[in-house]
Design an enzyme around this catalytic site. Structure first.
Site, mmCIF file in Angstrom:
data_model
loop_
_atom_site.group_PDB
_atom_site.id
_atom_site.type_symbol
_atom_site.label_atom_id
_atom_site.label_comp_id
_atom_site.label_asym_id
_atom_site.label_seq_id
_atom_site.Cartn_x
_atom_site.Cartn_y
_atom_site.Cartn_z
ATOM 1 N N HIS A 119 0.877 -1.321 -0.015
ATOM 2 C CA HIS A 119 0.207 -0.184 0.399
ATOM 3 C C HIS A 119 0.976 1.416 -0.150
ATOM 4 C CE1 HIS A 119 0.876 -0.453 4.616
ATOM 5 N NE2 HIS A 119 0.602 0.772 4.649
ATOM 6 N N ASP A 121 0.490 5.652 2.024
ATOM 7 C CA ASP A 121 -0.148 5.433 2.995
ATOM 8 C C ASP A 121 -1.040 6.751 2.047
ATOM 9 O OD1 ASP A 121 1.478 4.156 4.825
ATOM 10 O OD2 ASP A 121 2.636 5.411 5.377
ATOM 11 N N HIS A 271 4.788 0.399 0.062
ATOM 12 C CA HIS A 271 5.586 -0.352 1.075
ATOM 13 C C HIS A 271 4.749 -1.791 1.485
ATOM 14 C CE1 HIS A 271 3.918 2.788 3.309
ATOM 15 N NE2 HIS A 271 3.484 2.169 4.172
ATOM 16 N N ARG A 287 4.529 6.390 13.343
ATOM 17 C CA ARG A 287 4.687 6.552 12.429
ATOM 18 C C ARG A 287 3.671 8.470 12.247
ATOM 19 N NH1 ARG A 287 0.634 4.446 7.801
ATOM 20 N NH2 ARG A 287 -0.325 6.775 8.404
#
Ligand code: OGA
Ligand code: MN
Length: 298
Positions: A119, A121, A271, A287
């Site tokens: 995916h 983000d 990623h 994150r």
């Protein structure tokens, strides 16, 4: 009398992979960067879409301050994964805030397990994220590496016929598509609490606003189909492109060390986390996510 001016500290930039995955040393992420350092880092980042900064034992507040130098920060739609002290911190962790491993049948874990799929983000947003910064706080001794695919290189490597075939196509993305990919989440009534997000459409090939390079815009976990194509045919095309883009030659595999901070550009990469034993191993990543400047351009 001689006036000594502090020379800017030299950054050391070392490629870990021929295309994507570059280590940067000689910088301290715990303090504000000056204008010259920030400009230098921006330039490095645009040439190397995934950076690794080893040995950065930063606090959440320092991570937030570092990330803000690149733009406003997103707050993740999933309520269960926001840090209670800092809503801008998204806890990519199989351990809850009280230190307990999440039960494998909890919706919080079932949602996070979807990071094991490829995916990019916030592809479910109308303006997807510009970039993400991830701090490895507790890393497992084995498993849980993170893979990064270079979507510029994947686009460049397509044949002219393949490029012509996908030119101008638009892809439907939605946050609901993420949930739909989890058998576990789908089977339960309480799928988690999320702020509401309507479906969006994005170009399949996008142009990077800074580098001007074209890349595939793939985010398999949010992609629900291709506009104007039969659903199965659209998904088959997206699967085919994903298989192309995730060939080993386009992918860097990041083996985590504690206090690695990594930073990637969501506008030209995707990623996936590699599986690990989430019932016994602890993996805590924090994150921060930089808000995108504009809708993806063609
Ligand atoms: C993320 C994610 C990567 C990781 O933080 O966006 O997908 O290594 N996780 O946990
Ligand atoms: Mn992610």
């Amino acid at each position: 009398m001689t006036t000594l001016t502090a020379a800017p500290r030299a950054l050391t930039v070392t490629r870990r992979h021929p295309l994507i995955g570059t280590e940067v040393r000689g910088i301290d992420l715990s303090r504000p960067l000056d204008g010259a350092e920030l400009a230098q880092l921006e330039e490095i980042w645009m040439a190397h879409p995934m950076l690794v900064f080893p040995d950065q034992a930063i606090t959440d507040a320092q991570q937030i301050a570092f990330a803000r130098q690149f733009g406003e920060l997103e707050v993740h739609p999933s309520l269960a994964h926001r840090s209670s002290a800092h809503p801008e911190i998204y806890r990519v962790s199989n351990v809850d805030e009280s230190g307990e491993i999440l039960p494998s049948q909890s919706s919080a874990w079932q949602y996070l397990e979807l990071t094991w799929l490829w995916h990019s983000d916030s592809s479910f947003r109308e303006v997807p994220s510009k970039g993400s910064i991830l701090h490895g706080i507790e890393v497992p001794p084995e498993g849980g590496d993170t893979l990064f695919a270079d979507l510029y290189a994947a686009y460049d490597a397509l044949s002219d016929a393949a490029k012509a075939r996908i030119e101008g196509l638009t892809v439907r993305h939605s946050h609901d598509a993420i949930i739909a990919r989890s058998a576990g989440l789908n089977a339960r009534q309480d799928k988690g609490s999320f702020t509401e997000l309507p479906p969006v459409e994005h170009p399949l090939v996008r142009r990077h606003p800074v580098t001007g390079r074209r890349s595939l815009f793939l985010s398999p976990h949010t992609m629900a189909g291709v506009v104007g194509m039969d659903e199965q045919a659209g998904l088959a095309l997206l699967d085919e492109l994903t298989a192309h883009a995730t060939q080993e030659r386009f992918v860097y595999r990041h083996r985590w060390q504690k206090d690695d901070v990594i930073m990637w550009d969501n506008r030209c990469t995707m990623h996936a986390v590699m599986p690990y034993d989430s019932a016994t191993r602890r993996r805590i990543m924090h994150r921060t996510t930089i808000v995108g400047d504009a809708r993806p351009m063609v």
